[in-house]
Design an enzyme around this catalytic site. Sequence first.
Site, short mmCIF file in Angstrom:
data_model
loop_
_atom_site.label_atom_id
_atom_site.label_comp_id
_atom_site.label_asym_id
_atom_site.label_seq_id
_atom_site.Cartn_x
_atom_site.Cartn_y
_atom_site.Cartn_z
N GLU A 108 -0.59 3.71 12.64
CA GLU A 108 0.02 3.34 13.93
C GLU A 108 0.99 4.43 14.39
OE1 GLU A 108 1.11 -0.60 12.36
OE2 GLU A 108 0.13 -1.43 14.13
N GLU A 128 -3.95 -3.98 7.02
CA GLU A 128 -3.06 -5.15 7.10
C GLU A 128 -3.80 -6.45 6.86
OE1 GLU A 128 -3.01 -2.55 9.10
OE2 GLU A 128 -0.97 -2.04 9.73
C1 3H9 Z 1 1.85 -2.56 7.67
O1 3H9 Z 1 1.78 -1.37 7.75
C2 3H9 Z 1 2.34 -3.43 8.80
C3 3H9 Z 1 2.41 -2.73 10.12
O2 3H9 Z 1 1.18 -2.79 10.79
C4 3H9 Z 1 3.39 -3.39 11.04
C5 3H9 Z 1 4.82 -3.39 10.66
C6 3H9 Z 1 5.71 -3.94 11.71
N1 3H9 Z 1 4.79 -0.75 0.62
O3 3H9 Z 1 -1.66 1.43 -5.01
P1 3H9 Z 1 -0.91 2.36 -5.88
C7 3H9 Z 1 3.47 1.05 -4.01
S1 3H9 Z 1 1.46 -3.39 6.25
C8 3H9 Z 1 5.47 -0.76 -0.53
O4 3H9 Z 1 -0.82 2.06 -7.32
P2 3H9 Z 1 -2.81 4.45 -5.32
C9 3H9 Z 1 2.66 0.27 -5.03
O5 3H9 Z 1 3.14 -1.04 -5.17
C10 3H9 Z 1 1.05 -2.13 5.08
N2 3H9 Z 1 4.99 -0.27 -1.69
O6 3H9 Z 1 -1.37 3.87 -5.67
C11 3H9 Z 1 2.86 1.10 -6.26
O7 3H9 Z 1 4.14 0.81 -6.78
P3 3H9 Z 1 4.42 0.80 -8.35
C12 3H9 Z 1 -0.29 -1.57 5.32
C13 3H9 Z 1 3.77 0.26 -1.66
O8 3H9 Z 1 -2.65 5.91 -5.29
C14 3H9 Z 1 2.90 2.53 -5.71
O9 3H9 Z 1 3.23 2.41 -4.32
N3 3H9 Z 1 -0.62 -0.63 4.27
C15 3H9 Z 1 3.01 0.29 -0.50
O10 3H9 Z 1 -3.85 3.81 -6.17
C16 3H9 Z 1 1.58 3.26 -5.83
O11 3H9 Z 1 0.56 2.44 -5.25
C17 3H9 Z 1 -1.24 -1.00 3.16
O12 3H9 Z 1 -1.62 -2.15 2.97
C18 3H9 Z 1 3.56 -0.23 0.69
N4 3H9 Z 1 2.90 -0.21 1.86
O13 3H9 Z 1 -3.11 3.93 -3.83
C19 3H9 Z 1 -1.50 0.08 2.16
N5 3H9 Z 1 1.81 0.87 -0.79
O14 3H9 Z 1 4.16 2.21 -8.79
C20 3H9 Z 1 -1.18 -0.40 0.79
C21 3H9 Z 1 1.85 1.19 -2.08
O15 3H9 Z 1 5.84 0.35 -8.45
N6 3H9 Z 1 -1.28 0.64 -0.23
N7 3H9 Z 1 3.03 0.83 -2.63
O16 3H9 Z 1 3.44 -0.19 -8.92
C22 3H9 Z 1 -2.47 1.09 -0.69
O17 3H9 Z 1 -3.53 0.72 -0.26
C23 3H9 Z 1 -2.41 2.03 -1.86
O18 3H9 Z 1 -1.15 1.91 -2.44
C24 3H9 Z 1 -2.64 3.51 -1.50
C25 3H9 Z 1 -2.35 4.38 -2.76
C26 3H9 Z 1 -4.10 3.70 -1.12
C27 3H9 Z 1 -1.74 3.96 -0.40
#
Ligand code: 3H9
Length: 691
Positions: A108, A128
């Site tokens: 976004e 999301e």
């Molecule tokens: C959003 O954006 C809402 C908006 O539209 C509107 C707002 C108003 N936040 O997965 P990994 C942490 S909603 C906080 O193992 P990878 C994760 O917990 C969001 N923490 O790594 C982990 O922590 P720990 C939309 C996050 O390389 C560490 O980072 N976005 C977030 O296998 C490593 O993560 C998503 O849904 C976060 N957003 O994969 C994306 N993301 O080491 C969600 C990650 O303490 N994330 N962490 O266990 C992913 O899909 C994967 O993490 C990503 C990396 C592909 C990025």
Amino acid sequence: MVAITEAVSLEKEGDIGMLWIDNPPVNALGFPVRKGMADGIAMAMKDDGIKAIVVICKGGTFCAGADIREFGKPPKEPHLPDVLTVFDECTKPIIAAVHGTAFGGGLETALSSHFRVAVATAQFGLPEVKLGLLPGAGGTQRLPRLIGPEKALPMVATGNPIGAAQALKEGVIDEIVEGDLAQGAVAFARKVLAEKRPLRQVSRMTDKLDKNPQIFADYRKQLAKTARGFEAPEACVKAVEAAANKPFAEGLKYERELFSQLMMGSQSAAQRYYFFAERQVAKIPDIPKDTPLIDIKKVGIIGAGTMGGGITMNFVNAGIPVTLVEAKQEFLDRGIGVIKKNYDITASKGKMTQEAVAKRMGLIKGTTKMEDLADVDLVIEAVYENMDLKKEIFGKLDAICKPGAILATNTSYLNVDQIAAMTQRPEFVLGLHFFSPANVMRLLEVVRGAKTALPVLATAMAIAKKIKKIAVMVGVCFGFAGNRMFAQRKREVDKLVLEGAPITQLDKVIYDFGFPMGPVALLDLIGIDLGWSKETSKGETMQQILCEAGRFGIKNNKGYYNYAEGSRAPKPAPEVDEMIKALAKKKGYTPRAISDEEIIQRCIYPIINEGAKILEEKIAVRPSDLDVIWVNGYGWPVYRGGPMFYADLVGLDKVLAVMKQFQAKHGDDFKPAPLLEKLVKEGKNFASLNV
Ligand code: 3H9
């Protein structure tokens, strides 16, 4: 370089302002990033030396979205949508420079910039919906304006990302940068300035906005098949529909309303909880991160049946060679034939090339000699459930396998310690409990024996990730965590049938709860004869009665239901109703009407109670691990988080009270676990145990 907040700084590259975001691990858009972005743009606007702004991230990725950990807490200004309005309205060109994943709020942010460039490996997505939400910072309004509603719909409503090449083709990005991203982005910015390109505010674009209602009707039909029970996907479609039909500001307002509704609902709470549960599960408190791993270059698998074949596919898919052992050549040939057929089916659907099939098949070496396992690093025994046979195999393996090789059993129920005791290396023995079909199901229970060494366990968890499984560590007990909990539901279903609940009602209630199928239909699918023996059958249970009548399930077109040849659609079987009535009468049941609510409580609360016992016995590390098991191994709907999360949602006091009522009426199958009683007494929930 000027530090704006602890996560954002502004640097000048000649006349280009570089707004650097540095918020490890994934540059989530938490408060310091949002504030830094807003203040950074304001600062760049005031600086006459800056003609264009590049937004770029340090570390392994562009912003992966809003900081999910902030959700559910009081929001802190500036809010992301407001920051992105600042981007949109900035009168100097903003170029988003993307590497890694521009996900959610990250995409976004890029969409609110005026131009987007990316490295070839970058990915773009709005995941999301997987958190039970929709993009809440303009994503549902800007993406359809940029690429049209038809292309935006699947991205918004499934959350699946696209790669840079596709993003370029569809107009999500303007250019793919070869080489250094920062330099490439600066060069692109200079080009924009030199060519005096007008600012491309996506919010003002209308040419791609196809209003044809059929697009949405068709997409909704598609979603009905895949998104049953989920609230967020329909909200996503509504928001994209609004983009097509409403002015930008109104669409944005509508998106915000939908986002807030979803955020407050229990589905998103469950899905956000589950996101972290799936990441927490890999962390085992007494296994340090730096535990040395054993290098697994070659794997041996004993048994080329359904399980052994599926397990073999997992390893060769990951490029790890497998020596597959069977007792007889004909079984081996059949097993390898099934593997080949599975790959051929995938290839015929265009999901795999013939070369890839050949490559995988080339990694499998079939043999009837166990001695051929002398050089493997890990052996997984996948023969049928017979303790004597398994003990014999492990005794042999211990003599054949090289020192340091890990010996694993794929048993679903048996005592791993007794199997380990047959070897001189119990510290190298563990259970690797795959779920059927093993090449499809993501769950793997890593069963920790009393003597299993930490490097062996750490290696098992690591190799699971390599073969794309979600590994959950559990201890030794009958059925480990998953099947032990599942047995509770099975028992209650058997009883409910005799108490008078029609099987169609049982199936409908559990299906409507969100499971992929009802428990009785599931029995027909698995095979009613599983675990039945003709020799010992005495016509005393429905399983025995059905099997004695030759009703084994879908496999022979008759089980609890009847099936037309080649069909999986259940049809009523009045003859089975008669069998049920007769057995119920013999056992002294008076048929009664049973409410849907009772079915849920009878089928689910004992699962929760067993989970509490498992936690007390330290068979599982934490409640959320049990939820990961249920979502991945038993079809628990992720929008209900898992049984332990669901228990907290219902309220442990209510679960306990109902268990006590059932105990009074139906006996000690419902005896509350001491941990459940303790948590209620202390006013705590299962979440409080999630370390
Ligand atoms: C959003 O954006 C809402 C908006 O539209 C509107 C707002 C108003 N936040 O997965 P990994 C942490 S909603 C906080 O193992 P990878 C994760 O917990 C969001 N923490 O790594 C982990 O922590 P720990 C939309 C996050 O390389 C560490 O980072 N976005 C977030 O296998 C490593 O993560 C998503 O849904 C976060 N957003 O994969 C994306 N993301 O080491 C969600 C990650 O303490 N994330 N962490 O266990 C992913 O899909 C994967 O993490 C990503 C990396 C592909 C990025």
